[in-house]
Design a protein around this motif. Structure first.
Motif: not given
Length: 357
Positions: A316-320
């Motif tokens: 999930x790229x938003x929260x690494x």
């Protein structure tokens, strides 16, 4: 946040009065709508009412501390720490309940999955996402209803629209909106090369009947014959419907049911949700200077997650957040992802609103 909570409490108390109003009790349709809306905000409104009452008790205890009666002072000194601890618990619960803003406690959503770039492979990935959400909903005890479906000959989905109902459904699924990317070797790939495909997901709160007024003159209704993938299972009657909202140009179609009446009812539900989401986005744009959560924008063009099959990895790229349990997540065990997103937003809420004195 304070204004929103006050409005929710006022609305909740108004609905409480309506639930014992003889006129409402005699109108079964109205009673169902009132009861549903009452239930959808009960948890938040009750928590806020308890929080306000606790605040009042704390103020009363503080006044006792400044008085001249030694017994009352001693009583207040004993009570204050416990009252503050209970209020802190209610405050934390309020922060959790308001993750996602005004719609946090909606119990019904419209979830749309559309295949993006990648042809048949993207459509198969859209089917995988559907299975993931369906299995997760089953685990949560949520009700899932197919509103519309456009399938391919290989069993994938060009598009599928779902109605999902249950406790906490919008709060947990709201961050699924956006672009989902898959990296894997298609079954038809002879040389074993990894292909990248995509699908988009949109999660919209489904408004109550009274929130979006939609009259027949507000939209154009077109009727047509529905058909299955590749022209199979053709329905000879005009059971499928397409609605075009005249003001916004939003188009909705439903052909999953054999009955035109049922398709129209489903299409109206989807159209109302899209209209609610449309006007909600306009309001959000007006408040664009306000703090924007990293995970809560709901921008469908934003790539939010990558599913890498060769490495059994989800990122999930938003929260690494990277998890090496793709197979488990696609089987419906989405808790690590959803809990991670909720916890991130929870910390953002705490930073924004701080603590109470």
């Amino acid at each position: 946040m304070h204004q929103m909570l006050e409005e929710k409490l006022r609305r909740f108390e108004e609905l409480e009065r309506q639930l014992v109003d003889p006129e409402v009790l005699q109108d079964s349709s109205k009673l169902v709508d009132v009861a549903r809306e009452h239930g959808s905000i009960a948890k938040l409104a009750t928590c806020y009412r308890n929080f306000r009452q606790m605040n009042a008790q704390i103020l009363e205890a503080k006044e006792m501390l400044t008085g001249n009666d030694p017994e009352l002072k001693e009583l207040a000194e004993l009570e204050l720490p416990e009252l503050k601890e209970r209020r802190e618990g209610l405050w934390n619960e309020l922060l959790d309940l308001t993750i996602g803003g005004e719609d946090a406690n909606r119990t019904r959503v419209i979830l749309e999955i559309r295949a993006g770039t990648g042809g048949d492979e993207a459509a198969l990935f859209a089917r995988d996402l559907y299975d993931m959400y369906k299995h997760y909903a089953e685990k949560k005890g949520w009700k899932v209803e197919v509103m519309d479906l456009n399938a391919t000959e290989l069993g994938g989905f060009k598009e599928i629209v779902l109605g999902i109902e249950g406790e906490g459904v919008f709060r947990e699924l709201q961050y699924e909106s956006g672009g989902h990317r898959v990296q894997r070797v298609p079954e038809t790939e002879a040389k074993g090369r990894i292909h990248t495909s995509a699908a988009t997901v949109a999660v919209m709160p489904e408004p109550e009947e009274v929130e979006i007024e939609l009259k027949p003159e507000d939209y154009r209704l077109d009727k047509f014959c529905s058909s299955g993938p590749g022209g199979q299972h053709v329905n000879k009657t005009e059971s499928a419907v397409r609605l075009t909202h005249l003001e916004t140009g939003i188009v909705v179609q439903c052909q999953d049911e054999k009955s035109q009446h049922k398709n129209l009812a489903k299409a109206l539900r989807v159209l109302k949700s899209r209209l609610y989401d449309h006007f909600r986005e306009i309001e959000a744009a007006k408040r664009s200077d306000d703090r924007k959560s990293k995970v809560g924008s709901g921008d469908r063009s934003q790539r939010i997650r990558t599913y890498n099959f060769p490495e059994n990895r989800v990122t999930d790229h938003r929260i690494n957040l990277t998890l090496y349990k793709l197979d488990s997540i696609l089987a419906g065990n989405m808790e690590p992802l959803i809990d991670g997103l909720l916890e991130y937003e929870r910390q953002e809420q705490r930073m924004a609103f701080g603590t109470v004195d």
